[in-house]
Scaffold this motif. Structure first.
Motif, short mmCIF file in Angstrom:
data_model
loop_
_atom_site.label_atom_id
_atom_site.label_comp_id
_atom_site.label_asym_id
_atom_site.label_seq_id
_atom_site.Cartn_x
_atom_site.Cartn_y
_atom_site.Cartn_z
N SER A 281 35.35 34.36 36.81
CA SER A 281 35.57 33.02 36.28
C SER A 281 35.94 32.12 37.44
O SER A 281 36.88 32.43 38.20
CB SER A 281 36.70 33.04 35.25
OG SER A 281 37.01 31.73 34.80
N VAL A 282 35.21 31.01 37.62
CA VAL A 282 35.49 30.06 38.69
C VAL A 282 35.60 28.67 38.08
O VAL A 282 34.75 28.26 37.28
CB VAL A 282 34.38 30.07 39.77
CG1 VAL A 282 34.62 28.96 40.80
CG2 VAL A 282 34.33 31.43 40.47
N ARG A 283 36.65 27.94 38.47
CA ARG A 283 36.84 26.56 38.04
C ARG A 283 37.35 25.72 39.20
O ARG A 283 38.15 26.19 40.01
CB ARG A 283 37.83 26.48 36.87
CG ARG A 283 37.35 27.10 35.57
CD ARG A 283 36.25 26.29 34.93
NE ARG A 283 35.81 26.84 33.65
CZ ARG A 283 34.72 27.59 33.49
NH1 ARG A 283 33.98 27.92 34.54
NH2 ARG A 283 34.37 28.01 32.29
N ARG A 284 36.90 24.47 39.22
CA ARG A 284 37.45 23.47 40.15
C ARG A 284 38.54 22.73 39.41
O ARG A 284 38.30 22.10 38.39
CB ARG A 284 36.35 22.50 40.60
CG ARG A 284 36.82 21.45 41.59
CD ARG A 284 35.71 20.46 41.89
NE ARG A 284 36.10 19.47 42.88
CZ ARG A 284 36.77 18.35 42.60
NH1 ARG A 284 37.12 18.08 41.34
NH2 ARG A 284 37.08 17.49 43.56
N LEU A 285 39.77 22.81 39.95
CA LEU A 285 40.91 22.20 39.29
C LEU A 285 40.97 20.70 39.59
O LEU A 285 40.26 20.19 40.46
CB LEU A 285 42.20 22.90 39.72
CG LEU A 285 42.21 24.42 39.54
CD1 LEU A 285 43.59 24.97 39.84
CD2 LEU A 285 41.75 24.82 38.15
N SER A 286 41.85 20.01 38.88
CA SER A 286 41.90 18.55 38.98
C SER A 286 42.26 18.06 40.38
O SER A 286 41.89 16.95 40.76
CB SER A 286 42.90 18.00 37.96
OG SER A 286 44.19 18.57 38.17
N GLY A 288 41.17 19.38 43.10
CA GLY A 288 40.11 19.77 44.01
C GLY A 288 40.12 21.21 44.44
O GLY A 288 39.17 21.67 45.09
N THR A 289 41.17 21.95 44.09
CA THR A 289 41.24 23.37 44.44
C THR A 289 40.25 24.17 43.61
O THR A 289 40.16 23.98 42.39
CB THR A 289 42.66 23.91 44.20
OG1 THR A 289 43.59 23.15 44.98
CG2 THR A 289 42.76 25.39 44.58
N ARG A 305 41.79 34.07 43.54
CA ARG A 305 41.63 33.60 44.92
C ARG A 305 41.43 32.09 44.86
O ARG A 305 40.99 31.57 43.82
CB ARG A 305 40.42 34.24 45.60
CG ARG A 305 40.45 35.75 45.75
CD ARG A 305 39.08 36.25 46.22
NE ARG A 305 39.04 37.68 46.40
CZ ARG A 305 39.22 38.31 47.58
NH1 ARG A 305 39.47 37.59 48.66
NH2 ARG A 305 39.15 39.61 47.66
N THR A 306 41.69 31.40 45.94
CA THR A 306 41.45 29.97 46.00
C THR A 306 40.63 29.64 47.24
O THR A 306 40.56 30.41 48.20
CB THR A 306 42.76 29.17 46.04
OG1 THR A 306 43.48 29.51 47.23
CG2 THR A 306 43.61 29.45 44.81
N ALA A 307 39.99 28.46 47.18
CA ALA A 307 39.20 27.97 48.31
C ALA A 307 39.16 26.44 48.21
O ALA A 307 39.43 25.86 47.15
CB ALA A 307 37.79 28.54 48.29
N THR A 308 38.81 25.79 49.31
CA THR A 308 38.70 24.33 49.31
C THR A 308 37.34 23.86 48.82
O THR A 308 37.14 22.67 48.61
CB THR A 308 38.96 23.77 50.72
OG1 THR A 308 38.03 24.38 51.64
CG2 THR A 308 40.38 24.10 51.17
N VAL A 313 35.75 29.71 52.73
CA VAL A 313 36.36 31.05 52.75
C VAL A 313 37.38 31.15 51.62
O VAL A 313 38.21 30.25 51.44
CB VAL A 313 37.03 31.32 54.10
CG1 VAL A 313 37.74 32.67 54.09
CG2 VAL A 313 36.00 31.27 55.23
N TRP A 314 37.33 32.24 50.88
CA TRP A 314 38.27 32.48 49.79
C TRP A 314 39.48 33.25 50.30
O TRP A 314 39.37 34.13 51.16
CB TRP A 314 37.60 33.26 48.66
CG TRP A 314 36.56 32.43 47.96
CD1 TRP A 314 35.25 32.25 48.34
CD2 TRP A 314 36.76 31.61 46.81
NE1 TRP A 314 34.62 31.38 47.48
CE2 TRP A 314 35.51 30.97 46.52
CE3 TRP A 314 37.84 31.36 45.98
CZ2 TRP A 314 35.35 30.10 45.44
CZ3 TRP A 314 37.67 30.50 44.89
CH2 TRP A 314 36.45 29.88 44.64
N THR A 315 40.64 32.91 49.78
CA THR A 315 41.88 33.57 50.19
C THR A 315 41.90 35.02 49.71
O THR A 315 41.06 35.45 48.92
CB THR A 315 43.10 32.85 49.61
OG1 THR A 315 43.03 32.90 48.17
CG2 THR A 315 43.14 31.39 50.05
#
Length: 372
Positions: A281-286, A288-289, A305-308, A313-315
């Protein structure tokens, strides 16, 4: 229908785009970021009394064209668990419940309606399902399982990515837990009835195609598609993108790949991660994360994991829910209204527990709250 597809098996080795990342094994008592907030489905809740949604799983949340949230459920029954009793128990998949309530409200997610139902009443499945028979395309189909949903306010159209399941047969302790025949797309222009398109991303005989379980997130004109193999087996996670108005054009999908010196679009896909993944599951949060969640099938933990950005690169993994906190879990679907702040990440988590003889003791979806 065999009941082995949710077991947690095997080893996982996780690599990042830039460098290898070795997951930390979670031990009993390990710290976790997320806490249980409420159970969302069950025979004792209004999901059953209002819409006959008792035993069910997944609960994948996505933004509908009207701005509210649709929750996609997989194999659904009017009994507490898949095997009944009684039988038959009104097997359906996929089913959608809806809510306009923010998951951060004191009472958590509260459903207000079901797709294809005016008010209360039995929630039917959204699209054709072969149900252990011949499917819409003349092929054997055990069931149809949703992967993710997405909507487009420009047209009022919704899309669901799904798997057509060929079998639930276990491949043993190191093998896949199920085999999809293909991944497909279905659409709706009225928010209720979904039509399965002829588009198919075929699996192969070895069940190793990495484009079977999709999660989709739009940013601007592009929809980014992260995908893995079916069956929670070892394999790569791939990243593709396609313009939002060309999702039905298979030739328009661009791969994110490494050419030996740099990463770029329009190349054959190179794995962005490798491991033994549950449903991603991948979502862009409000803010921008970008956040990714999945079941780590060696630790049995829901991790994030998070990424910009989708192609950044994913954490390393962050443990959200452990099996000692909540046994026999899977899923971990990110609510699109989540934030990266403390107690701002909302996850829909499935649980299926069984006795040693295989009889179910729980089969439902709960809301967990954590931080990215």
């Amino acid at each position: 229908m065999t009941l082995n597809r949710r077991s947690l098996l095997g080893r996982i080795a996780v690599t990042g785009v830039a460098a290898a990342v070795v997951p930390t094994l979670a031990l009993p008592g390990s710290a976790q970021a997320a806490t249980w907030k409420k159970r969302l489905t069950g025979a004792d809740l209004d999901t059953n009394s209002r819409w006959r949604v008792a035993g069910t799983d997944l609960g994948i949340p996505y933004v509908l064209e009207n701005g509210s949230i649709g929750y996609l459920f997989g194999d659904t029954f009017n009994t507490p668990w898949p095997e009944g009793p009684p039988l038959p128990n009104d097997w359906r998949s996929p089913v959608m419940l809806r809510s306009a309530v923010h998951p951060g409200a004191a009472g958590g997610v509260v459903f207000d309606s079901a797709a294809r139902v005016a008010g209360n009443g039995r929630a039917p499945e959204l699209m054709h399902n072969g149900h252990n028979g011949i499917g819409i395309d003349g092929l054997w189909e055990v069931t149809v399982i949703p992967n993710d949903g997405i909507s487009f306010p420009e047209t009022g159209r919704q899309l669901i990515s799904y798997m057509s399941i060929e079998n639930w047969n276990s491949g043993g302790p190191n093998g896949p837990q199920w085999k999809s025949r293909y991944a497909g797309l279905a659409y709706s222009d009225n928010g209720n009835d979904f039509t399965r398109t002829p588009l198919k991303w075929w699996n192969n005989g070895g069940n190793s195609d990495p484009f079977q379980m999709w999660t989709m997130q739009r940013e601007g004109d592009w929809v980014y598609v992260f995908s893995v193999r079916s069956g929670r087996q070892d394999g790569p996670m791939m990243l593709r993108r396609v313009r939002w108005d060309r999702l039905f054009d298979q030739a328009a999908y661009e791969g994110w790949g490494w050419n030996g010196s740099n990463w770029g679009w329009g190349r054959p896909c190179t794995p962005i991660l490798t491991g033994r993944f549950g449903e991603p599951s991948v979502r862009r949060l409000s803010d921008g994360t970008w956040v990714m969640a999945y079941l780590n099938c060696v630790t049995g933990c829901i991790v994030t994991r998070t990424a910009t950005g989708p192609d950044r690169v994913w954490t390393a993994e962050k443990v959200q829910v452990t099996p000692w906190q909540e046994p026999a879990l899977y899923g971990g679907f990110i609510h699109p209204w989540s934030s990266s702040a403390a107690n701002g990440l909302h996850l829909m988590v499935s649980k299926w527990t069984r006795n040693p003889d295989g009889r179910s003791t729980a089969y439902h979806v709960s809301q967990f709250v954590g931080s990215a």
